[in-house]
Scaffold this active site. Sequence first.
Site, PDB file in Angstrom:
ATOM      1  N   HIS A 205       0.843  -1.194   0.000  1.00 36.73           N
ATOM      2  CA  HIS A 205       0.000   0.000   0.000  1.00 36.73           C
ATOM      3  C   HIS A 205       0.880   1.247   0.000  1.00 36.73           C
ATOM      4  O   HIS A 205       0.641   2.183  -0.741  1.00 36.73           O
ATOM      5  CB  HIS A 205      -0.938   0.006   1.204  1.00 36.73           C
TER       6      HIS A 205
ATOM      7  N   GLU B 116       0.658   8.354  -3.382  1.00 38.47           N
ATOM      8  CA  GLU B 116       1.599   7.912  -2.356  1.00 38.47           C
ATOM      9  C   GLU B 116       2.826   8.821  -2.304  1.00 38.47           C
ATOM     10  O   GLU B 116       3.334   9.130  -1.226  1.00 38.47           O
ATOM     11  CB  GLU B 116       2.013   6.458  -2.616  1.00 38.47           C
TER      12      GLU B 116
ATOM     13  N   HIS C  29       3.080  10.897   1.031  1.00 37.93           N
ATOM     14  CA  HIS C  29       4.030  10.234   1.928  1.00 37.93           C
ATOM     15  C   HIS C  29       5.477  10.348   1.466  1.00 37.93           C
ATOM     16  O   HIS C  29       6.377  10.538   2.272  1.00 37.93           O
ATOM     17  CB  HIS C  29       3.649   8.763   2.085  1.00 37.93           C
TER      18      HIS C  29
END
Length: 254
Positions: free
Chosen positions: A66, A113, A117
């Site tokens: 993920h 992502e 992040h």
Amino acid sequence: MRPTVLHHLLLCSLCLAFYCLCHADEFLKSGSHEWKKLIMVHHWPTTVCKEIENECTHPPDYWTIHGLWPDKAEDCNGSWPFNLTEIEDLLPVMRKFWPDLIHPNRSRFWKHEWDKHGTCAAQLDSLNSEKKYFGTSLDLYKELDLNSMLQKLGIKPSLNYYQISDIKDALAGIYGVIPKIQCLPPKQDEKVQMLGQIELCLTKELELRNCTEPGELHLPRQEASGAGVAAFSSMLSVCEDGPAFYPPPDETKR
């Protein structure tokens, strides 16, 4: 006010402004973008596709990535846009082990992502580019080898239920650290929670560490700012002690 006092105040103000300018990056890191650990997040595609069943087909029969998430930091650099060409040579491996289960031929999931992040993880020299962030994440996925570890422990998708404490203790015995396991809570017509996500945590030196320490609260962490797979985490909660369903592919009824 005497001129000497005025000049002294002006000099102090200029010095303070210069110091703030020189240390602006440190101030950012010590504020809302500060983080202490990285979280390697694996999710079970069958559970993802069960929750987003109208959009997801043919999920892989193995745990996929993920993301690699710094804790307590998100969207750290909006001026650093995702550029797919920087990871072009990684794409064949990413499509296999870090797939967008909803839109397999697009890069929207990876962009999310990176934006949310990766730009925060980039505070580390070892992760300070797209290539390093995605490449190192893939390396960690292979080194941790969650799929093989679960197989060795005899924890396989099954129509029978597993006790969450048994899964957690078994993984802790293999990795030497406490993981975090998340489930989909049972809906009205369902009997038990469904295994959805397993997190293994790392230090800034990329060494395994406990995801939680004794006495530490499980604070909810939302991933709802994305869509599709990126929003999956917002549907999960830390698994309750007790039985859980680890659904085989195409077997999501419980």
